[in-house]
Design a protein around this motif. Structure first.
Motif, mmCIF file in Angstrom:
data_model
loop_
_atom_site.group_PDB
_atom_site.id
_atom_site.type_symbol
_atom_site.label_atom_id
_atom_site.label_comp_id
_atom_site.label_asym_id
_atom_site.label_seq_id
_atom_site.Cartn_x
_atom_site.Cartn_y
_atom_site.Cartn_z
ATOM 1 N N ARG A 271 0.842 -1.198 0.000
ATOM 2 C CA ARG A 271 0.000 0.000 0.000
ATOM 3 C C ARG A 271 0.875 1.244 0.000
ATOM 4 O O ARG A 271 1.983 1.237 0.559
ATOM 5 C CB ARG A 271 -0.879 0.043 1.261
ATOM 6 N N SER A 274 -0.235 6.954 1.865
ATOM 7 C CA SER A 274 -1.482 7.727 1.871
ATOM 8 C C SER A 274 -2.691 6.822 2.038
ATOM 9 O O SER A 274 -3.682 7.200 2.674
ATOM 10 C CB SER A 274 -1.614 8.536 0.570
ATOM 11 N N GLU A 275 -2.626 5.605 1.498
ATOM 12 C CA GLU A 275 -3.720 4.641 1.677
ATOM 13 C C GLU A 275 -3.817 4.199 3.133
ATOM 14 O O GLU A 275 -4.914 4.005 3.671
ATOM 15 C CB GLU A 275 -3.505 3.424 0.780
ATOM 16 N N LEU A 276 -2.666 4.020 3.770
ATOM 17 C CA LEU A 276 -2.665 3.653 5.188
ATOM 18 C C LEU A 276 -3.276 4.760 6.025
ATOM 19 O O LEU A 276 -4.018 4.502 6.979
ATOM 20 C CB LEU A 276 -1.236 3.380 5.654
ATOM 21 N N LYS A 277 -2.970 6.006 5.662
ATOM 22 C CA LYS A 277 -3.537 7.154 6.376
ATOM 23 C C LYS A 277 -5.060 7.164 6.248
ATOM 24 O O LYS A 277 -5.784 7.379 7.226
ATOM 25 C CB LYS A 277 -2.934 8.439 5.808
ATOM 26 N N SER A 278 -5.531 6.885 5.050
ATOM 27 C CA SER A 278 -6.984 6.864 4.826
ATOM 28 C C SER A 278 -7.643 5.715 5.567
ATOM 29 O O SER A 278 -8.756 5.839 6.086
ATOM 30 C CB SER A 278 -7.281 6.739 3.323
ATOM 31 N N ALA A 279 -6.950 4.566 5.624
ATOM 32 C CA ALA A 279 -7.538 3.369 6.222
ATOM 33 C C ALA A 279 -7.642 3.472 7.735
ATOM 34 O O ALA A 279 -8.631 3.027 8.330
ATOM 35 C CB ALA A 279 -6.725 2.137 5.837
ATOM 36 N N ASN A 287 1.393 7.607 8.329
ATOM 37 C CA ASN A 287 2.145 8.582 7.544
ATOM 38 C C ASN A 287 3.018 9.432 8.473
ATOM 39 O O ASN A 287 4.212 9.631 8.234
ATOM 40 C CB ASN A 287 1.182 9.470 6.756
ATOM 41 N N LYS A 301 5.421 2.621 -2.090
ATOM 42 C CA LYS A 301 4.572 1.674 -1.388
ATOM 43 C C LYS A 301 5.359 0.986 -0.279
ATOM 44 O O LYS A 301 6.578 0.831 -0.354
ATOM 45 C CB LYS A 301 4.025 0.614 -2.356
#
Length: 683
Positions: A271, A274-279, A287, A301
């Protein structure tokens, strides 16, 4: 034999062998007679044999049946193995070397010696106490009720605290972080984030009711250490914090995979940060965490593993009072620095050496080699290797008829080029690596913090460079197909462990000879045949030889599949099949080398007396097989769920069951487990 007599012989063996281990090699021969050495070795061998077990039914249990009674595993030490004692001997000798006060050759040696002396300086450690640690971890709100009597929950930024601790000390608290090679690209590294290593291990030990006792012991141990080092806080406070630690780790364990046998790729996903931040949002802002640790924004990633961990961590952070998180963080720092460990106990020399091994292994090995290099042992190593090599060469000529003539000639050429190489390190390079590391006399925890900061920065820098070939810790000989060498680690060359001039040659060939033959055969198995004599990746087998090898290998799969059951699991695999081939071939070659040596002996009567041992009524050939089996004596704790390799009992019985000579020496009838009608042979 009664238990009292058995224990007396064991005690005699352990006393003498322990004394030998702690003595400098150059003084040993003067202080111990041949008779004492042989008696001690015989007592050790006899101590592990369970004579009540039938050798033809389960030879491993016959040779190693008493090992687990004498060296039982535990939840804290889930594996107890004979070969691990080689490392223990290395530690004891290193402690003797570091405190001997002898002249050191370079600045790296001096830094190791200073670190060791500061570690074993109990007076200085006790005088300073926790002060160096508390001053270092002077993060806002970091030490509730200890550093700060008034602690404000709304000011505590847990993620900033654990991020800065990870960047400076390399300690994983709540979040695990590691730089790893990319699974697919060979020329880059990636960050892997996910679950940290928890003290008790896997999910089962934290959540299964059958491990209640282990969890209670763990909690009580934490409480005892906290009370010892924070006596002013009171026993009640120590117990409360210990319970908080266990509660948090039990909650964290819910995010671990249920199946302990899953491989890393199977439980990992890629991932963008930024995807981890959203999740996971602000509860677990990965982040921000990664930026704090790496000191820059990560755009590539990262690997996330296991996949369910961070979803669970969000719940942990949301449901756990910040005070408990802060107390847990405090405990993890103390645990990482081993403040409550053996540093404050008498005779902590071995513990101090293990700290050096964990941080500066190459530097210690280099110093050890210069102090304990024994030319006699190297000569005996080379002599045994020449015998193993000659035996296999003869078998290539006369017995391995399934090889075609062209492949046989290539095999001889490759065998001729295989060399033993002692693993060593360049002095100048090791000194340069430690140039920026500051070590001061009498300042153990300050030194430890400096070492951790130095080590952590080196590991994080790997993210921005190409992956280097892995250099795993090596304690036994290892074949390297890329240079066609058998690499011999310094730890391996220690007197009186595998071989000695006073021991029967049967034991030398059964241990040293077998290990060398095992690694030699790696150059000729299904993987080794893809590398030529110069280490280039080029297949040198013709189609007919390859096909015959693969057909013969099927025998090992068919014969052993039903016998590879251990603790209710069938552990047979392609990897186990190759290991079975190597084990069977290596012990056969080592035994043939021993027979060849014996046939060339001139003074038979004099040598025969040395080929037996007092207390042991076994022939030299039987002693060979016992020596091989006891090389693999081991005990696994019930908590061990996953085996990285074939368990040792299966390896011993599987290899010996293929040897007619073994069945003859122990008079096993056809059809016994150790004398099956169908036997498998490749080498």
């Amino acid at each position: 034999m009664c238990a009292t007599t058995h224990n007396k012989w064991l005690l005699a063996a352990l006393v003498v062998l322990a004394s030998l281990s702690a003595t400098l090699q150059q003084n040993i021969a003067q202080n111990y007679s041949s008779g004492v050495l042989r008696m001690a070795k015989a007592a050790q061998i006899r101590a592990y044999i369970d004579a009540e077990r039938a050798s033809c039914d389960d030879f491993y249990e016959f040779a190693c049946g008493r090992w687990r009674k004498l060296h039982a595993s535990s939840a804290s030490k889930p594996r107890s193995a004979y070969l691990d004692q080689l490392q223990d001997l290395y530690v004891r000798k290193s402690a003797d070397m570091l405190q001997s006060g002898r002249e050191t050759d370079n600045t790296a040696d001096r830094k190791l010696t200073k670190f060791f002396e500061s570690c074993r300086n109990e007076v200085a450690v006790q005088r300073l106490g926790l002060l160096p640690i508390i001053e270092f971890v002077d993060l806002h709100g970091g030490w509730p009720a200890i550093k700060l009597q008034s602690w404000y929950e709304n000011e505590y930024d847990w993620l900033k605290v654990v991020g800065e601790l990870r960047r400076r000390l390399g300690v994983d608290i709540l979040i695990g972080l590691e730089v790893v090679p990319d699974f697919e690209e060979n020329d880059m590294n990636r960050l892997k984030v996910g679950a940290p290593k928890l003290k008790l291990g896997g999910k089962q030990l934290y959540l299964d009711s059958s491990y209640d006792d282990e969890r209670e012991d763990y909690r009580d141990d934490i409480a005892e250490k906290l009370h010892k080092y924070f006596p002013d806080m009171g026993e009640r406070w120590a117990k409360e914090v210990a319970q908080q630690v266990l509660d948090i780790e039990q909650h964290l364990a819910k995010g671990l995979p249920d199946n302990a046998k899953l491989t890393l790729p199977q439980m990992t996903r890629q991932r963008f940060v930024s995807e981890l931040k959203s999740a996971y949002g602000n509860y677990v802002d990965l982040n921000r965490y990664l930026t704090l640790v790496v000191n820059q924004t990560i755009y590539s990633k990262v690997y996330e593993t296991p996949e369910e961990y961070f979803s669970n961590l969000v719940e942990v952070i949301r449901d756990t009072p910040k005070l408990h998180i802060a107390n847990y963080t405090m405990w993890r720092v103390l645990e990482h620095l081993d403040f409550a460990g053996e540093i404050n106990t008498p005779n902590n020399d071995n513990w101090c050496v293990r700290k050096i091994i964990s941080f500066l292994p190459a530097q210690l090995q280099n110093m050890f080699n210069r102090n304990y290099n024994n030319i006699l042992m190297v000569n005996e190593l080379q002599s045994t290797w020449a015998d193993i090599k000659r035996t296999f060469h003869d078998e290539l000529d006369t017995e391995l008829e399934w090889l075609s003539d062209s492949t046989r000639q290539h095999a001889k050429q490759k065998l001729e080029k295989i060399r033993l190489r002692l693993i060593s390190h360049e002095d100048t390079e090791l000194v340069d690596q430690l140039r920026d590391l500051d070590i001061q006399p009498g300042q153990y925890f300050s030194n430890l913090i400096n070492v951790l900061e130095w080590q952590t920065q080196h590991k994080l820098q790997a993210l921005f460079s190409k992956p280097k070939s892995a250099q795993p810790e090596v304690r036994l000989p290892r074949y390297n197909p890329q240079n066609n060498n058998i690499e011999i680690p310094i730890v391996f060359l220690q007197s009186r462990f595998f071989w000695d001039a006073e021991y029967p040659h049967a034991l030398r060939y059964a241990t040293l000879g077998y290990l060398l033959a095992h690694e030699m055969l790696r150059g000729f198995d299904a993987a080794g045949r893809r590398y030529d004599q110069h280490g280039y990746q080029r297949s040198w087998w013709d189609a007919a030889s390859t096909e015959t090898y693969d057909d013969r290998a099927k025998c090992f799969a068919e014969n052993h599949y039903n016998n590879f059951k251990y603790r209710g699991q069938n552990l047979f695999s392609a990897k186990a099949e190759e290991l079975s081939i190597l084990d069977s071939g290596a012990v056969a070659i080592a035994q043939h080398a021993y027979q060849n040596w014996w046939s060339n002996v001139e003074d038979r009567e004099d040598v025969l007396s040395k080929e037996s041992l007092p207390l042991l009524e076994y022939t030299p050939q039987q002693l060979f097989f016992i020596g091989f089996a006891q090389l693999w004596c081991v005990d696994y704790h019930d908590s061990v769920e996953k085996f990285e390799s074939t368990p040792e009992p299966l390896r011993v019985n599987g290899a010996l069951a293929n040897l007619v000579d073994f069945a003859r020496e122990f008079k096993c009838e056809m059809g016994n487990k150790m004398h099956p009608q169908r036997k498998c042979e490749l080498f």
